[in-house]
Design a protein around this motif. Structure first.
Motif, PDB file in Angstrom:
ATOM      1  N   CYS A 118     -15.177   5.174  -0.749  1.00 29.55           N
ATOM      2  CA  CYS A 118     -14.733   4.198   0.252  1.00 29.55           C
ATOM      3  C   CYS A 118     -15.723   4.238   1.402  1.00 29.55           C
TER       4      CYS A 118
ATOM      5  N   VAL B  62      -3.553  -3.827   5.816  1.00 28.46           N
ATOM      6  CA  VAL B  62      -4.778  -4.058   5.039  1.00 28.46           C
ATOM      7  C   VAL B  62      -4.620  -5.312   4.177  1.00 28.46           C
TER       8      VAL B  62
ATOM      9  N   THR C 227     -13.288  -7.128  -1.081  1.00 29.69           N
ATOM     10  CA  THR C 227     -13.430  -6.295   0.104  1.00 29.69           C
ATOM     11  C   THR C 227     -12.115  -6.311   0.888  1.00 29.69           C
ATOM     12  N   PHE C 228     -12.016  -5.502   1.920  1.00 25.47           N
ATOM     13  CA  PHE C 228     -10.713  -5.289   2.543  1.00 25.47           C
ATOM     14  C   PHE C 228     -10.779  -5.414   4.063  1.00 25.47           C
TER      15      PHE C 228
ATOM     16  N   LEU D  33      -4.910   0.649  -0.747  1.00 20.53           N
ATOM     17  CA  LEU D  33      -6.164   1.201  -1.260  1.00 20.53           C
ATOM     18  C   LEU D  33      -5.989   2.371  -2.219  1.00 20.53           C
TER      19      LEU D  33
ATOM     20  N   VAL E  20     -14.177  -1.396   3.789  1.00 13.24           N
ATOM     21  CA  VAL E  20     -13.072  -1.752   4.663  1.00 13.24           C
ATOM     22  C   VAL E  20     -13.504  -1.732   6.130  1.00 13.24           C
TER      23      VAL E  20
END
Length: 334
Positions: free
Chosen positions: A79, A308, A129-130, A157, A109
């Motif tokens: 991540c 998120v 993507t976040f 996630l 993220v």
């Protein structure tokens, strides 16, 4: 579409500073944020510009791009999280190692100015993507708000689900404090979401910070808006005149003629210039009677806690039952 692997407790999270040097101007908050995620069982790996500052930014364009690429190319990191936003993440877009991301997809993220990277990476690779927390800005907050942000981080996630229904946090805040002297949780307000529309709208989630999107609009790093998309937009610390300009820009570009619905996030410390109007009021004026379902007040924005939101996946807004949910996978198996 490319899906990164779900995150597991114990995995390495690499952090980078693509714009503002938060590890320098907010060292206490940075230390608290890093310790918080480490207590949750993650291993934190610092980017090469940690502790570095070049005035308004962490380093040169090339140095910032290299910091990100080093994390992208490290197979042990699962991540990659920004430390904070700023104003110049779009400068990195021509220099990102997109091929390395295609070969080894990772969770990317962040929020705010990092919108440019989230959308640019998605446009160039198809990688989900976040839009979510940044290390210093989000995880440096105090409980209980930071715990709620972390719970959303886990829910999205660290999950292999293909559906997820968002739950409105009971409280939220955008109260401004001195990050370096803060030692208690911020005051909070009762929360409220508004669903203006009827029926169900299903579409691809696209968007992020509206002011940042202007810096990539019309480029190959801005995903094309498709018919039926769900456009998620939010902003921070702007005056009503700037918000009107941003909404009018979307209208001039024909965006409102394409999208199926709008998710309008909370605006941190919005300055209404004495008009007593909200960002929603401004949007409705710009729409000028155009039929547009709007979900207003979503907590994937600059306020706390932060939820998120995956970019590029299918979602559904049920306006009759006031429900917002994800309806397609956003991660692959662990």
């Amino acid at each position: 579409m490319i899906f990164p692997k779900a995150l597991s407790i114990g995995d390495k999270i690499g952090f980078f500073s693509p714009s503002s040097p938060a590890t320098v101007f907010a060292p206490n908050r940075f230390s608290r944020a890093k310790a918080y995620l480490e207590r949750q069982g993650f291993e934190l790996v610092e980017g090469s510009l940690t502790g570095c500052s070049d005035s308004y930014r962490s380093g040169s364009i090339q140095a910032r791009a290299e910091e990100l690429n080093q994390l992208i190319r490290d197979p042990s990191i699962r991540c990659i999280m920004s430390t904070i936003g700023g104003n110049n993440s779009n400068s990195l877009l021509p220099y990102i190692d997109y091929e390395a991301l295609r070969k080894d997809p990772k969770i990317i993220v962040g929020y705010s100015d990092v919108t440019a990277l989230l959308l640019g990476i998605y446009a160039q690779t198809g990688l989900v993507t976040f839009y979510g927390p940044a290390l210093v800005a989000s995880f440096g907050e105090f409980p209980p708000l930071v715990d709620e942000t972390f719970q959303s981080f886990l829910d999205i996630l660290c999950s292999e689900k293909s559906e997820y229904q968002y739950v409105m946090p009971e409280r939220w805040t955008d109260v401004k404090v001195d990050w370096e002297t803060q030692n208690t949780a911020k005051p909070v307000f009762s929360n409220e979401w508004a669903f203006l529309g009827c029926g169900k709208i299903t579409g691809r989630i696209i968007g992020g910070n509206l002011n940042t999107m202007a810096g990539i609009w019309g480029s190959r790093y801005m995903p094309e808006i498709h018919s039926g998309d769900i456009l998620m937009i939010e902003d921070s610390l702007k005056g009503i005149e700037t918000v009107e300009r941003s909404f009018a820009h979307l209208k001039a570009c024909g965006v409102f003629d394409k999208v199926g619905a709008i998710v309008l996030g909370k605006h941190e410390l919005f300055d209404d210039r004495g008009t007593n109007r909200s960002p929603l009021d401004v949007l409705l004026e710009v729409l000028h009677g155009q039929n547009m379902p709007i979900f207003y007040g979503f907590d994937s924005c600059h306020t706390h806690p932060m939820l998120v939101t995956p970019i590029g996946v299918q979602a559904c807004i049920d306006f009759d039952n006031q429900v917002f949910q994800l309806q397609s996978p956003w991660l692959s198996g662990k």
